[in-house]
Write a protein that holds these residues in place. Structure first.
Motif, PDB file in Angstrom:
ATOM      1  N   TRP A  25      42.627  37.940  43.224  1.00 48.83           N
ATOM      2  CA  TRP A  25      42.452  38.360  41.832  1.00 48.83           C
ATOM      3  C   TRP A  25      41.234  37.677  41.197  1.00 48.83           C
ATOM      4  O   TRP A  25      40.448  38.321  40.503  1.00 48.83           O
ATOM      5  CB  TRP A  25      43.715  38.082  41.029  1.00 48.83           C
ATOM      6  N   LEU A  26      41.068  36.381  41.435  1.00 49.63           N
ATOM      7  CA  LEU A  26      39.909  35.680  40.886  1.00 49.63           C
ATOM      8  C   LEU A  26      38.609  36.296  41.398  1.00 49.63           C
ATOM      9  O   LEU A  26      37.652  36.484  40.637  1.00 49.63           O
ATOM     10  CB  LEU A  26      39.962  34.188  41.225  1.00 49.63           C
ATOM     11  N   HIS A  27      38.581  36.619  42.685  1.00 47.13           N
ATOM     12  CA  HIS A  27      37.381  37.245  43.246  1.00 47.13           C
ATOM     13  C   HIS A  27      37.183  38.643  42.651  1.00 47.13           C
ATOM     14  O   HIS A  27      36.056  39.029  42.306  1.00 47.13           O
ATOM     15  CB  HIS A  27      37.455  37.302  44.771  1.00 47.13           C
ATOM     16  N   TYR A  28      38.262  39.396  42.523  1.00 51.09           N
ATOM     17  CA  TYR A  28      38.229  40.724  41.901  1.00 51.09           C
ATOM     18  C   TYR A  28      37.604  40.645  40.503  1.00 51.09           C
ATOM     19  O   TYR A  28      36.756  41.456  40.151  1.00 51.09           O
ATOM     20  CB  TYR A  28      39.663  41.270  41.883  1.00 51.09           C
ATOM     21  N   LEU A  29      38.003  39.655  39.718  1.00 49.17           N
ATOM     22  CA  LEU A  29      37.413  39.464  38.384  1.00 49.17           C
ATOM     23  C   LEU A  29      35.926  39.144  38.476  1.00 49.17           C
ATOM     24  O   LEU A  29      35.124  39.655  37.696  1.00 49.17           O
ATOM     25  CB  LEU A  29      38.119  38.341  37.628  1.00 49.17           C
ATOM     26  N   ASN A  34      38.709  44.395  35.867  1.00 53.44           N
ATOM     27  CA  ASN A  34      39.013  44.243  34.442  1.00 53.44           C
ATOM     28  C   ASN A  34      40.472  43.952  34.119  1.00 53.44           C
ATOM     29  O   ASN A  34      40.810  43.840  32.954  1.00 53.44           O
ATOM     30  CB  ASN A  34      38.618  45.525  33.695  1.00 53.44           C
ATOM     31  N   LEU A  35      41.322  43.876  35.114  1.00 52.22           N
ATOM     32  CA  LEU A  35      42.750  43.768  34.831  1.00 52.22           C
ATOM     33  C   LEU A  35      43.261  42.337  34.933  1.00 52.22           C
ATOM     34  O   LEU A  35      42.706  41.511  35.660  1.00 52.22           O
ATOM     35  CB  LEU A  35      43.544  44.646  35.803  1.00 52.22           C
ATOM     36  N   ASP A  36      44.351  42.078  34.209  1.00 53.40           N
ATOM     37  CA  ASP A  36      45.041  40.802  34.326  1.00 53.40           C
ATOM     38  C   ASP A  36      45.685  40.684  35.701  1.00 53.40           C
ATOM     39  O   ASP A  36      45.782  41.659  36.457  1.00 53.40           O
ATOM     40  CB  ASP A  36      46.118  40.685  33.249  1.00 53.40           C
ATOM     41  N   TYR A  37      46.156  39.496  35.999  1.00 50.96           N
ATOM     42  CA  TYR A  37      46.743  39.205  37.307  1.00 50.96           C
ATOM     43  C   TYR A  37      47.972  40.065  37.616  1.00 50.96           C
ATOM     44  O   TYR A  37      48.102  40.596  38.729  1.00 50.96           O
ATOM     45  CB  TYR A  37      47.097  37.722  37.376  1.00 50.96           C
ATOM     46  N   GLN A  38      48.874  40.219  36.659  1.00 53.53           N
ATOM     47  CA  GLN A  38      50.149  40.907  36.934  1.00 53.53           C
ATOM     48  C   GLN A  38      49.983  42.353  37.405  1.00 53.53           C
ATOM     49  O   GLN A  38      50.639  42.748  38.365  1.00 53.53           O
ATOM     50  CB  GLN A  38      51.084  40.813  35.728  1.00 53.53           C
ATOM     51  N   PRO A  39      49.143  43.182  36.785  1.00 52.93           N
ATOM     52  CA  PRO A  39      48.979  44.548  37.291  1.00 52.93           C
ATOM     53  C   PRO A  39      48.389  44.593  38.703  1.00 52.93           C
ATOM     54  O   PRO A  39      48.775  45.433  39.518  1.00 52.93           O
ATOM     55  CB  PRO A  39      48.040  45.213  36.290  1.00 52.93           C
ATOM     56  N   VAL A  40      47.469  43.684  38.982  1.00 52.13           N
ATOM     57  CA  VAL A  40      46.872  43.640  40.324  1.00 52.13           C
ATOM     58  C   VAL A  40      47.920  43.191  41.334  1.00 52.13           C
ATOM     59  O   VAL A  40      48.047  43.772  42.420  1.00 52.13           O
ATOM     60  CB  VAL A  40      45.620  42.740  40.351  1.00 52.13           C
TER      61      VAL A  40
END
Length: 83
Positions: A25-29, A34-40
């Motif tokens: 998720w950190l890399h995705y950001l 654009n999404l918060d951790y929970q949806p990912v």
């Protein structure tokens, strides 16, 4: 590619490469997600959908972890032709 096929194949690659979801998720950001951790997290666990753009951003992030060696599995993109 169907959304559920992309999700399942992406989750398989994440599992096979033992990618930590929070690190992913950190890399995705960092690459423009654009999404918060929970949806990912829900998406990679098969519990929630993402838009085509965000699914592809997750795939890019996953594939960045799979750059070497070249034989490692890759996560598919929404426009991939095979499941």
């Amino acid at each position: 590619m169907r959304e559920d096929d992309q999700q399942a194949l992406t989750a398989t690659v994440i599992h096979e490469l033992a990618i930590d979801p929070f690190t992913l998720w950190l890399h995705y950001l960092s690459i423009g997600g654009n999404l918060d951790y929970q949806p990912v997290l829900a998406y990679i666990q098969g519990r929630g959908p993402l838009s085509t753009k965000e699914r592809d951003m997750v795939s890019v992030a996953v594939n960045d972890f799979a750059l070497e060696p070249l034989w490692r599995p890759r996560a598919p993109y929404s426009d991939s032709e095979t499941a």
